[in-house]
Enzyme design. Sequence first.
Site, PDB file in Angstrom:
ATOM      1  N   ASP A  12     -25.541  44.739  -1.006  1.00 22.84           N
ATOM      2  CA  ASP A  12     -25.654  43.912   0.274  1.00 22.84           C
ATOM      3  C   ASP A  12     -24.747  42.772   0.104  1.00 22.84           C
ATOM      4  O   ASP A  12     -24.236  42.337  -0.863  1.00 22.84           O
ATOM      5  CB  ASP A  12     -27.210  43.585   0.518  1.00 22.84           C
ATOM      6  N   ASP A  14     -24.577  39.340   2.886  1.00 20.26           N
ATOM      7  CA  ASP A  14     -25.124  37.946   3.231  1.00 20.26           C
ATOM      8  C   ASP A  14     -26.434  37.595   2.311  1.00 20.26           C
ATOM      9  O   ASP A  14     -27.371  38.535   2.252  1.00 20.26           O
ATOM     10  CB  ASP A  14     -25.464  37.863   4.462  1.00 20.26           C
ATOM     11  N   ASP A 198     -31.428  41.544  -0.672  1.00 25.91           N
ATOM     12  CA  ASP A 198     -32.479  40.719  -0.615  1.00 25.91           C
ATOM     13  C   ASP A 198     -33.444  40.483   0.546  1.00 25.91           C
ATOM     14  O   ASP A 198     -34.113  39.909   0.906  1.00 25.91           O
ATOM     15  CB  ASP A 198     -31.585  39.251  -0.571  1.00 25.91           C
TER      16      ASP A 198
END
Length: 266
Positions: A12, A14, A198
Amino acid sequence: MTTSTPLVVFTDLDGTLLDHVTYDWEPARPALAELARIGAPVVLSSSKTAAEIAVLQDRIGLTGHLAICENGCGLIGAGSGAGTGDHAALRRELDRLPPHLREAFRGFTDMPTDEVMDLTGLSREDAVRAKTRDFSEPGLWLGDDAGRAAFVAALGALGVTARQGGRFLTLSFGGTKADRMAEVIAHYRPARTIALGDAPNDIEMLEAADSGVIVSNPHHSPLPRLQGEDQGRIIRTDRPGPSGWNTAILALLDRLGLNKERQGHG
């Protein structure tokens, strides 16, 4: 022609490889250099658009690697380009919702570029790229939790899914990051896979990899305990963003014995 590699890393962006606020990736440079040394592709896997990801690949030094865009709706590279759904059709379905539900969702297409810049901290050029959607529509739910549940249910009846990322609720006709992993794995034929993320839209990807890393992000609630954590197949970082990313990758390379050559010459 397909190739073979000891490892492929799916990540991922951001809040994971990129700092949640500044988008800085520099703390991850040592681990990225080690992955490059052993020939392990880093596959950016994000809700970002193909246009955004191509620029990030150039900045980070990942040009030419496959990448997963728009939350798994599209795959970049290897002669790909087709994806799940169509952005214009998605917007038409969104506009079919009852007004009280439709008006409480503000998507990127609804926003002028300046508003996307303010919400994300992106430059004007990057915000324009973020608005260049092929498959999906990220945005903000502005109503209450009950309204959000009704919104998601109404979309589901129209064949539209809603996935929560680190910042935005992203709408699409389906497809997850994990859905594209099989295509990437078929191309690279890695001995092992690692995934890092996240947010809720990373869960399938984290659970599908041989090793998963939940990167700490103090800007939102932590992920629930995932399948594989009890066995140590999925771990969590103490440090957030690219710093946690860097530490986790180097530790996993140690565990897998993939940096013995570096240790032997150090």
